[in-house]
Enzyme design. Structure first.
Site, PDB file in Angstrom:
ATOM      1  CE  LYS A   1      19.888  16.215   1.134  1.00  0.00           C
ATOM      2  NZ  LYS A   1      19.561  16.616   2.534  1.00  0.00           N
TER       3      LYS A   1
ATOM      4  CE  LYS B   1      23.685  13.707   2.371  1.00  0.00           C
ATOM      5  NZ  LYS B   1      23.637  14.521   3.604  1.00  0.00           N
TER       6      LYS B   1
HETATM    7  N1  C2G Z   1      27.156  19.913   9.258  1.00  0.00           N
HETATM    8  C1  C2G Z   1      28.159  20.554   9.978  1.00  0.00           C
HETATM    9  N2  C2G Z   1      29.283  19.879  10.295  1.00  0.00           N
HETATM   10  C2  C2G Z   1      29.436  18.576   9.934  1.00  0.00           C
HETATM   11  C3  C2G Z   1      28.416  17.925   9.223  1.00  0.00           C
HETATM   12  C4  C2G Z   1      27.266  18.614   8.898  1.00  0.00           C
HETATM   13  O1  C2G Z   1      28.043  21.758  10.319  1.00  0.00           O
HETATM   14  N3  C2G Z   1      30.585  17.934  10.284  1.00  0.00           N
HETATM   15  C5  C2G Z   1      25.953  20.688   8.919  1.00  0.00           C
HETATM   16  C6  C2G Z   1      25.736  20.784   7.406  1.00  0.00           C
HETATM   17  O2  C2G Z   1      26.515  21.846   6.865  1.00  0.00           O
HETATM   18  C7  C2G Z   1      24.230  21.060   7.332  1.00  0.00           C
HETATM   19  C8  C2G Z   1      23.676  20.292   8.552  1.00  0.00           C
HETATM   20  O3  C2G Z   1      24.806  20.032   9.422  1.00  0.00           O
HETATM   21  O4  C2G Z   1      23.989  22.449   7.508  1.00  0.00           O
HETATM   22  C9  C2G Z   1      23.029  18.991   8.167  1.00  0.00           C
HETATM   23  O5  C2G Z   1      23.975  18.228   7.443  1.00  0.00           O
HETATM   24  P1  C2G Z   1      23.411  17.090   6.432  1.00  0.00           P
HETATM   25  O6  C2G Z   1      22.472  16.206   7.156  1.00  0.00           O
HETATM   26  O7  C2G Z   1      24.577  16.516   5.691  1.00  0.00           O
HETATM   27  O8  C2G Z   1      22.555  18.006   5.463  1.00  0.00           O
HETATM   28  P2  C2G Z   1      22.641  18.121   3.864  1.00  0.00           P
HETATM   29  O9  C2G Z   1      22.638  16.791   3.248  1.00  0.00           O
HETATM   30  O10 C2G Z   1      23.722  19.076   3.584  1.00  0.00           O
HETATM   31  O11 C2G Z   1      21.182  18.746   3.550  1.00  0.00           O
HETATM   32  O12 C2G Z   1      18.111  21.562   1.308  1.00  0.00           O
HETATM   33  C10 C2G Z   1      19.336  21.491   2.010  1.00  0.00           C
HETATM   34  C11 C2G Z   1      19.743  20.057   2.277  1.00  0.00           C
HETATM   35  O13 C2G Z   1      18.675  19.323   2.825  1.00  0.00           O
HETATM   36  C12 C2G Z   1      20.949  20.038   3.210  1.00  0.00           C
END
Ligand code: C2G
Length: 132
Positions: free
Chosen positions: A45, A47
């Site tokens: 990812k 990250k």
């Molecule tokens: N999220 C949200 N609002 C935000 C930030 C995040 O609703 N302001 C939601 C994202 O859409 C996601 C969840 O919180 O559904 C987790 O966000 P992240 O940790 O950024 O996850 P991500 O990197 O998108 O990982 O296989 C799928 C991936 O692992 C998703």
């Protein structure tokens, strides 16, 4: 019992994450969170988390909406997770809209929830950096 699953990194846990987890839990009776491992974040990812996996896991496990936290270590594990945990509903924020529709082939409902627009982990990091 209706079982829900969602996936993510959940670094620097903030209210956007909490609102997602709260709404996901409201879609069923039991919420599984597949939490991206440090390896998955770094290598796939691209990250780089502030908190390591064990600390991000402990934070999630302290949230009333979360019933179980499992590791997410590959993009391909979702089908197996849905079978292994008898998942009825797969939930993600709508920044992923359409990306996981294939999971419907597993007999699983796929739901994309509106993100909380005004906050993100990267914005938090940027704001803190600017305040230095
Ligand atoms: N999220 C949200 N609002 C935000 C930030 C995040 O609703 N302001 C939601 C994202 O859409 C996601 C969840 O919180 O559904 C987790 O966000 P992240 O940790 O950024 O996850 P991500 O990197 O998108 O990982 O296989 C799928 C991936 O692992 C998703």
């Amino acid at each position: 019992m209706k079982r829900v699953i969602t996936y993510g990194t959940f670094d620097l846990l903030h209210y956007g994450h909490i609102r997602l987890l709260q709404r996901a839990r409201q879609l069923g009776d039991y919420l599984v969170v597949a939490l991206s491992t440090d390896r998955f974040n770094n290598e796939e990812k691209h990250k780089h988390c502030y908190f390591p996996y064990e600390q991000r896991k402990a934070l999630l496990e302290a949230i009333r909406y979360v019933d179980l936290v499992i590791p997410e270590d590959s993009w391909e594990q979702k089908r197996a997770d849905i079978r292994e945990y008898h998942i009825d509903t797969f939930v993600m924020g709508d920044d992923w809209r359409g990306k996981f529709d294939y999971l419907r082939e597993e007999g699983c409902e796929v739901v994309y929830l509106p993100r909380t627009p005004e906050i993100s982990t990267s914005e938090i990091k940027q704001d803190l950096h600017e305040d230095l």
